[in-house]
Design an enzyme around this catalytic site. Structure first.
Site, PDB file in Angstrom:
ATOM      1  N   ASP A 145       0.814  -1.223   0.000  1.00 38.40           N
ATOM      2  CA  ASP A 145       0.000   0.000   0.000  1.00 38.40           C
ATOM      3  C   ASP A 145       0.846   1.272   0.000  1.00 38.40           C
ATOM      4  O   ASP A 145       1.874   1.360   0.656  1.00 38.40           O
ATOM      5  CB  ASP A 145      -0.946   0.031   1.198  1.00 38.40           C
ATOM      6  CG  ASP A 145      -1.796   1.277   1.180  1.00 38.40           C
ATOM      7  OD1 ASP A 145      -2.543   1.465   0.212  1.00 38.40           O
ATOM      8  OD2 ASP A 145      -1.666   2.105   2.113  1.00 38.40           O
ATOM      9  N   HIS A 172      -3.389  -1.777  -3.310  1.00 36.00           N
ATOM     10  CA  HIS A 172      -3.635  -0.361  -3.587  1.00 36.00           C
ATOM     11  C   HIS A 172      -3.702  -0.295  -5.114  1.00 36.00           C
ATOM     12  O   HIS A 172      -2.676  -0.371  -5.785  1.00 36.00           O
ATOM     13  CB  HIS A 172      -2.455   0.450  -3.035  1.00 36.00           C
ATOM     14  CG  HIS A 172      -2.371   1.869  -3.488  1.00 36.00           C
ATOM     15  ND1 HIS A 172      -2.376   2.929  -2.604  1.00 36.00           N
ATOM     16  CD2 HIS A 172      -2.248   2.424  -4.721  1.00 36.00           C
ATOM     17  CE1 HIS A 172      -2.263   4.067  -3.277  1.00 36.00           C
ATOM     18  NE2 HIS A 172      -2.182   3.787  -4.564  1.00 36.00           N
ATOM     19  N   HIS A 225      -9.098   0.894  -0.090  1.00 37.03           N
ATOM     20  CA  HIS A 225      -9.663   2.222  -0.409  1.00 37.03           C
ATOM     21  C   HIS A 225     -10.193   2.366  -1.843  1.00 37.03           C
ATOM     22  O   HIS A 225      -9.692   3.169  -2.632  1.00 37.03           O
ATOM     23  CB  HIS A 225      -8.669   3.346  -0.104  1.00 37.03           C
ATOM     24  CG  HIS A 225      -7.246   3.152  -0.570  1.00 37.03           C
ATOM     25  ND1 HIS A 225      -6.912   2.722  -1.822  1.00 37.03           N
ATOM     26  CD2 HIS A 225      -6.062   3.365   0.067  1.00 37.03           C
ATOM     27  CE1 HIS A 225      -5.605   2.664  -1.943  1.00 37.03           C
ATOM     28  NE2 HIS A 225      -5.067   3.046  -0.796  1.00 37.03           N
ATOM     29  N   ASN A 271      -4.619   9.747  -2.069  1.00 38.76           N
ATOM     30  CA  ASN A 271      -4.397   8.765  -3.113  1.00 38.76           C
ATOM     31  C   ASN A 271      -5.041   7.439  -2.703  1.00 38.76           C
ATOM     32  O   ASN A 271      -4.643   6.876  -1.699  1.00 38.76           O
ATOM     33  CB  ASN A 271      -2.891   8.569  -3.332  1.00 38.76           C
ATOM     34  CG  ASN A 271      -2.607   7.801  -4.593  1.00 38.76           C
ATOM     35  OD1 ASN A 271      -3.484   7.654  -5.437  1.00 38.76           O
ATOM     36  ND2 ASN A 271      -1.402   7.289  -4.722  1.00 38.76           N
ATOM     37  N   ASP A 298      -7.704   4.901   6.122  1.00 38.73           N
ATOM     38  CA  ASP A 298      -6.489   5.328   5.410  1.00 38.73           C
ATOM     39  C   ASP A 298      -5.866   6.522   6.135  1.00 38.73           C
ATOM     40  O   ASP A 298      -5.355   7.460   5.506  1.00 38.73           O
ATOM     41  CB  ASP A 298      -6.774   5.666   3.938  1.00 38.73           C
ATOM     42  CG  ASP A 298      -5.489   5.697   3.101  1.00 38.73           C
ATOM     43  OD1 ASP A 298      -4.415   5.388   3.637  1.00 38.73           O
ATOM     44  OD2 ASP A 298      -5.574   6.035   1.899  1.00 38.73           O
ATOM     45  N   HIS A 302       0.706  13.544   8.012  1.00 35.57           N
ATOM     46  CA  HIS A 302       1.846  14.223   7.381  1.00 35.57           C
ATOM     47  C   HIS A 302       2.117  15.512   8.151  1.00 35.57           C
ATOM     48  O   HIS A 302       1.182  16.220   8.548  1.00 35.57           O
ATOM     49  CB  HIS A 302       1.545  14.559   5.915  1.00 35.57           C
ATOM     50  CG  HIS A 302       1.529  13.356   5.026  1.00 35.57           C
ATOM     51  ND1 HIS A 302       2.660  12.636   4.720  1.00 35.57           N
ATOM     52  CD2 HIS A 302       0.515  12.720   4.389  1.00 35.57           C
ATOM     53  CE1 HIS A 302       2.349  11.619   3.922  1.00 35.57           C
ATOM     54  NE2 HIS A 302       1.044  11.648   3.713  1.00 35.57           N
TER      55      HIS A 302
HETATM   56  O1  DOR Z   1      -3.291   9.210   0.602  1.00 36.61           O
HETATM   57  C1  DOR Z   1      -2.516   8.290   0.848  1.00 36.61           C
HETATM   58  N1  DOR Z   1      -1.545   8.395   1.763  1.00 36.61           N
HETATM   59  N2  DOR Z   1      -2.643   7.144   0.156  1.00 36.61           N
HETATM   60  C2  DOR Z   1      -1.759   6.145   0.261  1.00 36.61           C
HETATM   61  O2  DOR Z   1      -1.946   5.139  -0.375  1.00 36.61           O
HETATM   62  C3  DOR Z   1      -0.563   6.293   1.129  1.00 36.61           C
HETATM   63  C4  DOR Z   1      -0.816   7.253   2.205  1.00 36.61           C
HETATM   64  C5  DOR Z   1       0.424   7.636   2.965  1.00 36.61           C
HETATM   65  O3  DOR Z   1       1.185   6.751   3.374  1.00 36.61           O
HETATM   66  O4  DOR Z   1       0.634   8.831   3.208  1.00 36.61           O
END
Ligand code: DOR
Length: 426
Positions: A145, A172, A225, A271, A298, A302
């Site tokens: 993923d 994914h 997702h 994503n 999900d 960050h």
């Molecule tokens: O939005 C996303 N963030 N989709 C993913 O598949 C990975 C994830 C991430 O690890 O930040």
């Protein structure tokens, strides 16, 4: 008390004793136990998130296993399945054992590590699948993923190998040659905003490929997702054909569309991307008729300095553990798309069943007391500053929602009491 796993939907008492659901019934005596009045509230099995990104090991400034556990408990969860895209990648027994052990140490939810399919998520050589499956972490779900497995041959080989361990191949779905570094859903809005689009077909081609390979190999397949009408239809047909295919959808994909990107908000960059309204409606229909088994967050923390930059440079992802229940109640139950028992099934019973977690997803007598108590009528406004997650990247700040976690019990131990957590030092 609502528990679809045992067809329970009634008003009664529950006695939690020695960490387990000891008894249920009307007019139970508390005896020496502390009595909690939950009149007007819903008592359900603790929520189970099949899709949580923690950033430990590697980016403990963004989320540790302890802080993710805290965010999860605050959101009504008693189990989270952690994704392997950490640094180092969870592609060996030593990494998944560490994640598992840190989860036990935090002691707020059951931490269930997923393992990578390929070494370093490179999609080339297989990870130590057998060792991870046989480790104390007993890994069942394997995924790269964050990206899709691009080689059909690798996907086939991995599925064939996983069968020996009763493993689940989780994908994914994203064909990188079609996605071509896109920033958002491809359509009228990507044209208008001048951002490169990711067509729905980038997801659907890989979903179709994996369903074909699951048919070929007999391996269990879980699509992560899912976000497009075409993928929902592919899974609907696979299930009708009797294949061992399950899937999940996120609260952001059933709540938002690409309209949320009009102001180029990096917090709405995810994503797979937020899609157009027709896709959102198809995801809701899939959740309503059971084509989509589970609601998964999900949760993808960050750091502010990484998100608060130009849209195209920001990494995709949003934090979801503390808003998933309220968004489900507000967007699916209140408008009548899903009954309350069906919502609890998608948030708890179904993911527990898919992951094979016998301790989760049920209030049956004798089970560990993994329980959420929520007020389905409590209105509140999402305030990211109050999140227990270390990160604040959500497009839902300021949104008015209905449905609030009041108590969470993990193995009979209160982790949330009267909507507050004991702020243990993590
Ligand atoms: O939005 C996303 N963030 N989709 C993913 O598949 C990975 C994830 C991430 O690890 O930040």
């Amino acid at each position: 008390m609502i528990d679809p796993s045992i067809s329970l939907d009634t008003v009664q008492d529950v006695l939690i004793e020695s960490g387990t659901i000891a008894r249920m019934g009307k007019g139970l005596e508390a005896g020496s136990a502390a009595a909690i009045d939950v009149t007007g509230l819903v008592v359900a099995p603790g929520l189970v998130d099949m899709h949580t990104h923690v950033r430990e090991p590697g980016r403990e400034d963004e989320e540790t296993i302890a802080t993710a556990s805290r965010a999860a408990a605050a959101g009504g969860y008693t189990a989270i399945c952690t994704m392997p895209n950490t640094d180092p990648v969870a592609d060996t027994a030593s990494v998944v054992e560490k994640v598992w052990a840190l989860g036990r140490e935090a002691g707020l939810v059951q931490v269930v590590p997923a393992g990578a399919l390929s070494k370093g998520l490179a999609g080339e050589s297989m990870s130590d699948i057998g060792e991870m499956a046989r480790s104390v972490a007993r890994v069942r779900l394997f995924t790269d993923d964050g990206k899709g497995v691009q080689s059909a041959l690798f996907a086939r080989r991995a599925m064939e190998y996983l069968i020996a361990f009763d493993g689940i191949y989780a994908e994914h779905c994203e064909d990188e040659s079609l996605a071509l570094g896109g920033q958002m859903h491809e359509g009228d809005r990507s044209m208008k905003l001048g951002l490169r689009g990711i067509p729905a077909e980038a997801e659907e081609l890989m979903a179709a490929r994996d369903i074909a390979l699951s048919r070929l190999t007999g391996c269990r397949l879980h699509l992560l997702h899912i976000s497009t009408a075409g993928t929902v239809e592919l899974v609907r047909r696979a299930k009708a054909d009797g294949l061992q295919v399950t899937c999940e959808a996120t609260p952001h994909h059933f709540t938002l569309t690409d309209e949320a990107l009009e102001g180029y908000d990096p917090n709405a960059k995810v994503n797979p991307p937020l899609r157009s309204e027709d896709h959102r409606v198809a995801v809701i229909a899939g959740l309503a008729d059971g084509t989509i088994d589970a609601i998964a967050t999900d949760h993808a923390p960050h750091a502010i300095e990484e998100k608060d930059i130009e849209f195209q440079y920001a990494p995709p992802g949003l934090v979801g553990l503390e808003t998933a229940l309220a968004l489900t109640l507000t967007e699916l139950v209140e408008p009548g798309h899903l009954s309350l028992p069906d919502a609890i099934d998608r948030l708890s019973c179904a993911p527990a069943r898919i992951l094979g977690l016998g301790e989760q997803g049920s209030l049956a007598e004798g089970r560990p007391a993994n329980v959420v108590v929520f007020d389905p009528a409590a209105a509140w406004e999402v305030d990211p500053a109050r999140f227990h997650s270390l990160c604040r990247n959500t497009p839902f700040g300021g949104r008015k929602v209905t449905g609030k976690v009041v108590h969470t019990f993990f193995g009979g131990k209160p982790t949330v009491t009267n909507s507050e957590m004991d702020l243990v030092d993590v």
